[in-house]
Design a protein around this motif. Structure first.
Motif, short mmCIF file in Angstrom:
data_model
loop_
_atom_site.label_atom_id
_atom_site.label_comp_id
_atom_site.label_asym_id
_atom_site.label_seq_id
_atom_site.Cartn_x
_atom_site.Cartn_y
_atom_site.Cartn_z
N ALA A 29 0.89 -1.02 -0.08
CA ALA A 29 0.09 0.04 0.08
C ALA A 29 0.96 1.29 -0.05
O ALA A 29 1.52 1.66 0.90
CB ALA A 29 -1.06 0.05 1.24
N ASN A 30 1.02 1.96 -1.29
CA ASN A 30 2.12 2.94 -1.31
C ASN A 30 0.96 4.26 -0.72
O ASN A 30 0.08 4.55 -1.55
CB ASN A 30 2.43 3.09 -2.67
N HIS A 31 1.97 5.06 -0.12
CA HIS A 31 1.15 6.42 0.00
C HIS A 31 2.00 7.60 -0.36
O HIS A 31 3.06 7.57 -0.52
CB HIS A 31 1.49 6.67 1.78
N TYR A 32 1.26 8.32 -1.26
CA TYR A 32 1.64 9.45 -2.03
C TYR A 32 1.32 10.98 -1.56
O TYR A 32 0.05 10.78 -0.89
CB TYR A 32 1.15 9.12 -3.45
N GLU A 33 1.98 11.60 -1.67
CA GLU A 33 1.77 13.21 -1.56
C GLU A 33 2.23 14.10 -2.88
O GLU A 33 3.37 13.92 -3.29
CB GLU A 33 2.24 13.82 -0.42
N CYS A 34 1.33 14.66 -3.62
CA CYS A 34 1.48 15.19 -4.97
C CYS A 34 2.37 16.35 -4.79
O CYS A 34 2.14 17.15 -4.06
CB CYS A 34 0.21 15.55 -5.50
N TYR A 35 3.53 16.28 -5.52
CA TYR A 35 4.54 17.56 -5.29
C TYR A 35 3.98 18.80 -6.15
O TYR A 35 4.36 19.95 -5.68
CB TYR A 35 5.64 17.03 -6.28
N ARG A 36 2.61 18.77 -6.78
CA ARG A 36 2.16 19.82 -7.42
C ARG A 36 1.24 20.72 -6.63
O ARG A 36 0.96 21.74 -6.33
CB ARG A 36 1.71 19.67 -8.89
N ILE A 73 -3.55 6.60 -1.49
CA ILE A 73 -2.84 5.42 -1.52
C ILE A 73 -3.25 4.45 -2.52
O ILE A 73 -4.47 4.57 -2.96
CB ILE A 73 -3.44 4.69 -0.07
N ASP A 74 -2.23 3.87 -3.00
CA ASP A 74 -2.44 3.04 -4.06
C ASP A 74 -1.76 1.74 -3.80
O ASP A 74 -0.67 1.65 -3.42
CB ASP A 74 -2.00 3.69 -5.39
N GLU A 75 -2.47 0.71 -4.15
CA GLU A 75 -1.80 -0.81 -3.80
C GLU A 75 -1.35 -1.14 -5.03
O GLU A 75 -1.91 -1.50 -6.03
CB GLU A 75 -2.94 -1.73 -3.30
N TRP A 76 -0.12 -1.82 -4.89
CA TRP A 76 0.50 -2.62 -6.51
C TRP A 76 1.67 -3.48 -5.88
O TRP A 76 2.07 -3.40 -4.44
CB TRP A 76 1.17 -1.21 -6.88
N SER A 77 2.02 -3.98 -6.66
CA SER A 77 3.05 -5.44 -6.36
C SER A 77 4.47 -4.76 -6.21
O SER A 77 5.48 -5.34 -6.05
CB SER A 77 3.14 -6.33 -7.65
N CYS A 78 4.61 -3.38 -6.15
CA CYS A 78 6.09 -3.00 -6.04
C CYS A 78 5.68 -1.56 -5.43
O CYS A 78 4.68 -0.92 -5.41
CB CYS A 78 6.82 -2.63 -7.41
N MET A 79 6.88 -0.74 -4.91
CA MET A 79 7.10 0.60 -4.38
C MET A 79 7.36 1.38 -5.66
O MET A 79 8.31 1.87 -5.97
CB MET A 79 7.84 0.89 -3.20
N CYS A 80 6.01 1.58 -6.46
CA CYS A 80 6.31 2.46 -7.79
C CYS A 80 5.89 3.86 -7.59
O CYS A 80 4.99 4.10 -6.99
CB CYS A 80 5.65 1.61 -8.96
N ASP A 81 6.31 4.63 -8.68
CA ASP A 81 5.78 5.86 -8.82
C ASP A 81 4.21 5.93 -9.53
O ASP A 81 4.01 4.89 -10.01
CB ASP A 81 6.49 6.76 -9.97
N ASP A 82 3.61 7.05 -9.20
CA ASP A 82 2.19 6.98 -9.54
C ASP A 82 1.73 8.38 -10.16
O ASP A 82 2.59 9.22 -10.08
CB ASP A 82 1.28 6.56 -8.47
N GLU A 83 0.61 8.39 -10.76
CA GLU A 83 0.14 9.66 -11.31
C GLU A 83 -0.98 10.28 -10.16
O GLU A 83 -1.88 9.51 -9.86
CB GLU A 83 -0.52 9.41 -12.57
N ALA A 121 5.10 10.71 -9.14
CA ALA A 121 5.04 10.96 -7.87
C ALA A 121 5.70 9.62 -7.12
O ALA A 121 5.09 8.51 -7.29
CB ALA A 121 3.63 11.34 -7.44
N THR A 122 6.68 9.80 -6.15
CA THR A 122 7.22 8.76 -5.47
C THR A 122 6.54 8.49 -4.40
O THR A 122 6.12 9.18 -3.55
CB THR A 122 8.80 9.10 -5.35
N PRO A 123 6.16 7.33 -4.08
CA PRO A 123 5.59 6.73 -2.57
C PRO A 123 6.39 7.72 -1.22
O PRO A 123 7.70 7.74 -1.43
CB PRO A 123 5.72 5.56 -2.12
N ILE A 124 5.71 8.25 -0.39
CA ILE A 124 6.56 8.98 0.73
C ILE A 124 6.50 7.64 1.94
O ILE A 124 7.14 7.97 2.74
CB ILE A 124 5.65 10.14 1.24
N GLU A 125 5.75 6.99 1.71
CA GLU A 125 5.63 5.63 2.68
C GLU A 125 5.02 4.37 1.82
O GLU A 125 4.28 4.59 1.08
CB GLU A 125 4.69 5.99 3.91
N SER A 126 5.41 3.18 2.36
CA SER A 126 4.88 1.96 1.75
C SER A 126 4.73 0.98 3.09
O SER A 126 5.60 0.83 3.58
CB SER A 126 5.75 1.36 0.64
#
Length: 93
Positions: free
Chosen positions: A5-12, A18-28, A37-42
């Motif tokens: 469960a990747n936690h994100y905060e938009c830089y813009r 929060i987005d769940e995925w099989s890796c700690m990947c960047d998101d839109e 956007a890079t996860p701030i926590e996973s």
């Protein structure tokens, strides 16, 4: 396969999501569309311990998981403590 469960905060726009995925990947960003956007926590969700009919079941996301965790039962225990000890040993392998 690991599941996160990747936690994100938009830089813009500072949107949090929060987005769940099989890796700690960047998101839109779902709000403004900012990319990479890079996860701030996973949180590692590869293993789950759930109560079921008086037992504690250990579920694991298998190596074949890609777009959802597809949890499979890998153990059933009399106590939550035993289930968590099993997960701890399994994670050290």
């Amino acid at each position: 396969m690991a599941w996160f469960a990747n936690h994100y905060e938009c830089y813009r726009c500072s949107e949090h999501w929060i987005d769940e995925w099989s890796c700690m990947c960047d998101d839109e960003c779902p709000s403004c569309g900012a990319r990479h956007a890079t996860p701030i926590e996973s949180e590692d969700l590869t293993f789950q311990v759930v109560a079921d009919a008086g037992a504690f079941v250990v579920l694991r996301s298998p190596d074949s998981a890609e777009h959802r965790p597809d949890y499979e039962e890998v153990g059933r225990f009399a106590s939550e403590t035993l289930a968590k000890q099993f997960v701890a040993r399994f994670e050290r392998l």
